[in-house]
Design a protein around this motif. Structure first.
Motif, PDB file in Angstrom:
ATOM      1  N   PRO A 249      31.420 -33.540  24.727  1.00  0.00           N
ATOM      2  CA  PRO A 249      31.095 -32.116  24.851  1.00  0.00           C
ATOM      3  C   PRO A 249      32.089 -31.228  24.088  1.00  0.00           C
ATOM      4  N   ASP A 250      33.348 -31.624  24.036  1.00  0.00           N
ATOM      5  CA  ASP A 250      34.340 -30.839  23.298  1.00  0.00           C
ATOM      6  C   ASP A 250      34.029 -30.825  21.804  1.00  0.00           C
ATOM      7  N   PHE A 251      33.645 -31.977  21.276  1.00  0.00           N
ATOM      8  CA  PHE A 251      33.288 -32.063  19.865  1.00  0.00           C
ATOM      9  C   PHE A 251      32.057 -31.206  19.573  1.00  0.00           C
ATOM     10  N   ARG A 252      31.057 -31.299  20.440  1.00  0.00           N
ATOM     11  CA  ARG A 252      29.833 -30.510  20.252  1.00  0.00           C
ATOM     12  C   ARG A 252      30.133 -29.022  20.272  1.00  0.00           C
ATOM     13  N   ALA A 253      30.997 -28.613  21.200  1.00  0.00           N
ATOM     14  CA  ALA A 253      31.345 -27.192  21.300  1.00  0.00           C
ATOM     15  C   ALA A 253      32.078 -26.727  20.049  1.00  0.00           C
ATOM     16  N   LYS A 254      32.981 -27.569  19.542  1.00  0.00           N
ATOM     17  CA  LYS A 254      33.740 -27.199  18.343  1.00  0.00           C
ATOM     18  C   LYS A 254      32.807 -27.020  17.146  1.00  0.00           C
ATOM     19  N   VAL A 255      31.878 -27.950  16.969  1.00  0.00           N
ATOM     20  CA  VAL A 255      30.949 -27.874  15.843  1.00  0.00           C
ATOM     21  C   VAL A 255      30.012 -26.673  16.015  1.00  0.00           C
ATOM     22  N   ALA A 256      29.522 -26.465  17.231  1.00  0.00           N
ATOM     23  CA  ALA A 256      28.622 -25.326  17.483  1.00  0.00           C
ATOM     24  C   ALA A 256      29.334 -24.000  17.239  1.00  0.00           C
ATOM     25  N   LEU A 257      30.595 -23.914  17.627  1.00  0.00           N
ATOM     26  CA  LEU A 257      31.352 -22.679  17.409  1.00  0.00           C
ATOM     27  C   LEU A 257      31.523 -22.409  15.921  1.00  0.00           C
ATOM     28  N   GLU A 258      31.795 -23.443  15.158  1.00  0.00           N
ATOM     29  CA  GLU A 258      31.897 -23.256  13.700  1.00  0.00           C
ATOM     30  C   GLU A 258      30.561 -22.824  13.105  1.00  0.00           C
ATOM     31  N   ALA A 259      29.464 -23.342  13.644  1.00  0.00           N
ATOM     32  CA  ALA A 259      28.142 -22.957  13.146  1.00  0.00           C
ATOM     33  C   ALA A 259      27.847 -21.504  13.487  1.00  0.00           C
ATOM     34  N   VAL A 260      28.259 -21.058  14.671  1.00  0.00           N
ATOM     35  CA  VAL A 260      28.030 -19.665  15.078  1.00  0.00           C
ATOM     36  C   VAL A 260      28.836 -18.721  14.190  1.00  0.00           C
ATOM     37  N   ARG A 261      30.031 -19.126  13.818  1.00  0.00           N
ATOM     38  CA  ARG A 261      30.881 -18.288  12.956  1.00  0.00           C
ATOM     39  C   ARG A 261      30.289 -18.098  11.570  1.00  0.00           C
ATOM     40  N   GLU A 262      29.467 -19.030  11.116  1.00  0.00           N
ATOM     41  CA  GLU A 262      28.787 -18.993   9.820  1.00  0.00           C
ATOM     42  C   GLU A 262      29.752 -18.906   8.646  1.00  0.00           C
ATOM     43  N   GLU A 263      30.917 -19.542   8.760  1.00  0.00           N
ATOM     44  CA  GLU A 263      31.845 -19.580   7.642  1.00  0.00           C
ATOM     45  C   GLU A 263      31.464 -20.686   6.659  1.00  0.00           C
ATOM     46  N   MET A 264      30.706 -21.682   7.153  1.00  0.00           N
ATOM     47  CA  MET A 264      30.230 -22.777   6.323  1.00  0.00           C
ATOM     48  C   MET A 264      28.730 -22.934   6.559  1.00  0.00           C
ATOM     49  N   THR A 265      28.041 -23.512   5.576  1.00  0.00           N
ATOM     50  CA  THR A 265      26.615 -23.767   5.751  1.00  0.00           C
ATOM     51  C   THR A 265      26.433 -24.989   6.640  1.00  0.00           C
ATOM     52  N   LEU A 266      25.199 -25.163   7.129  1.00  0.00           N
ATOM     53  CA  LEU A 266      24.897 -26.344   7.947  1.00  0.00           C
ATOM     54  C   LEU A 266      25.130 -27.632   7.163  1.00  0.00           C
ATOM     55  N   ALA A 267      24.798 -27.618   5.891  1.00  0.00           N
ATOM     56  CA  ALA A 267      25.000 -28.807   5.061  1.00  0.00           C
ATOM     57  C   ALA A 267      26.488 -29.144   4.952  1.00  0.00           C
ATOM     58  N   GLU A 268      27.317 -28.120   4.804  1.00  0.00           N
ATOM     59  CA  GLU A 268      28.761 -28.352   4.718  1.00  0.00           C
ATOM     60  C   GLU A 268      29.317 -28.871   6.042  1.00  0.00           C
ATOM     61  N   LEU A 269      28.869 -28.275   7.158  1.00  0.00           N
ATOM     62  CA  LEU A 269      29.311 -28.741   8.478  1.00  0.00           C
ATOM     63  C   LEU A 269      28.848 -30.173   8.732  1.00  0.00           C
ATOM     64  N   SER A 270      27.625 -30.457   8.318  1.00  0.00           N
ATOM     65  CA  SER A 270      27.067 -31.795   8.493  1.00  0.00           C
ATOM     66  C   SER A 270      27.900 -32.833   7.738  1.00  0.00           C
ATOM     67  N   LYS A 271      28.257 -32.502   6.530  1.00  0.00           N
ATOM     68  CA  LYS A 271      29.065 -33.409   5.722  1.00  0.00           C
ATOM     69  C   LYS A 271      30.480 -33.540   6.289  1.00  0.00           C
ATOM     70  N   LYS A 272      31.039 -32.425   6.748  1.00  0.00           N
ATOM     71  CA  LYS A 272      32.409 -32.419   7.272  1.00  0.00           C
ATOM     72  C   LYS A 272      32.539 -33.288   8.522  1.00  0.00           C
ATOM     73  N   TYR A 273      31.555 -33.182   9.440  1.00  0.00           N
ATOM     74  CA  TYR A 273      31.642 -33.879  10.727  1.00  0.00           C
ATOM     75  C   TYR A 273      30.788 -35.138  10.810  1.00  0.00           C
ATOM     76  N   GLY A 274      29.964 -35.407   9.800  1.00  0.00           N
ATOM     77  CA  GLY A 274      29.130 -36.605   9.816  1.00  0.00           C
ATOM     78  C   GLY A 274      28.027 -36.554  10.863  1.00  0.00           C
ATOM     79  N   VAL A 275      27.455 -35.358  11.040  1.00  0.00           N
ATOM     80  CA  VAL A 275      26.410 -35.145  12.034  1.00  0.00           C
ATOM     81  C   VAL A 275      25.206 -34.532  11.322  1.00  0.00           C
TER      82      VAL A 275
END
Length: 98
Positions: free
Chosen positions: A9-35
């Motif tokens: 749950p901590d990992f999910r929250a961290k990734v979701a928070l970064e997605a909400v901030r919109e500093e990176m695209t979903l593709a970039e977040l996906s590549k960064k975290y392997g999700v």
């Protein structure tokens, strides 16, 4: 065939928070975290939907917790505890009658 990864749950929250901030695209977040991006979307939607619970007043953590277990779940737990008791009794040394 790959196996499913169970993210904490901590990992999910961290990734979701970064997605909400919109500093990176979903593709970039996906590549960064392997999700997969769809997972990031669902985690973000869940985080936003449940965000109001963090600010509720007057309710303890117990009041926010889910209700009691269902009867079938309790029956399964009883069945396993009966099995453990039976195994324990098998391991006990028996008295030898002379």
């Amino acid at each position: 065939m790959t196996t499913r990864k169970n993210q904490s749950p901590d990992f999910r929250a961290k990734v979701a928070l970064e997605a909400v901030r919109e500093e990176m695209t979903l593709a970039e977040l996906s590549k960064k975290y392997g999700v997969h991006p769809n997972m990031i979307n669902s985690w973000t939607r869940a985080a936003i939907a449940n965000m109001a619970q963090a600010f509720e007043r007057g309710k303890s953590d117990e009041a926010r917790a889910p209700g009691p277990r269902s009867k079938s779940c309790n029956a399964g737990l009883r069945r396993y505890s009966d099995h453990d008791r039976w195994i324990h009794e098998l391991k006990q040394p028996t008295a030898v009658m002379r």
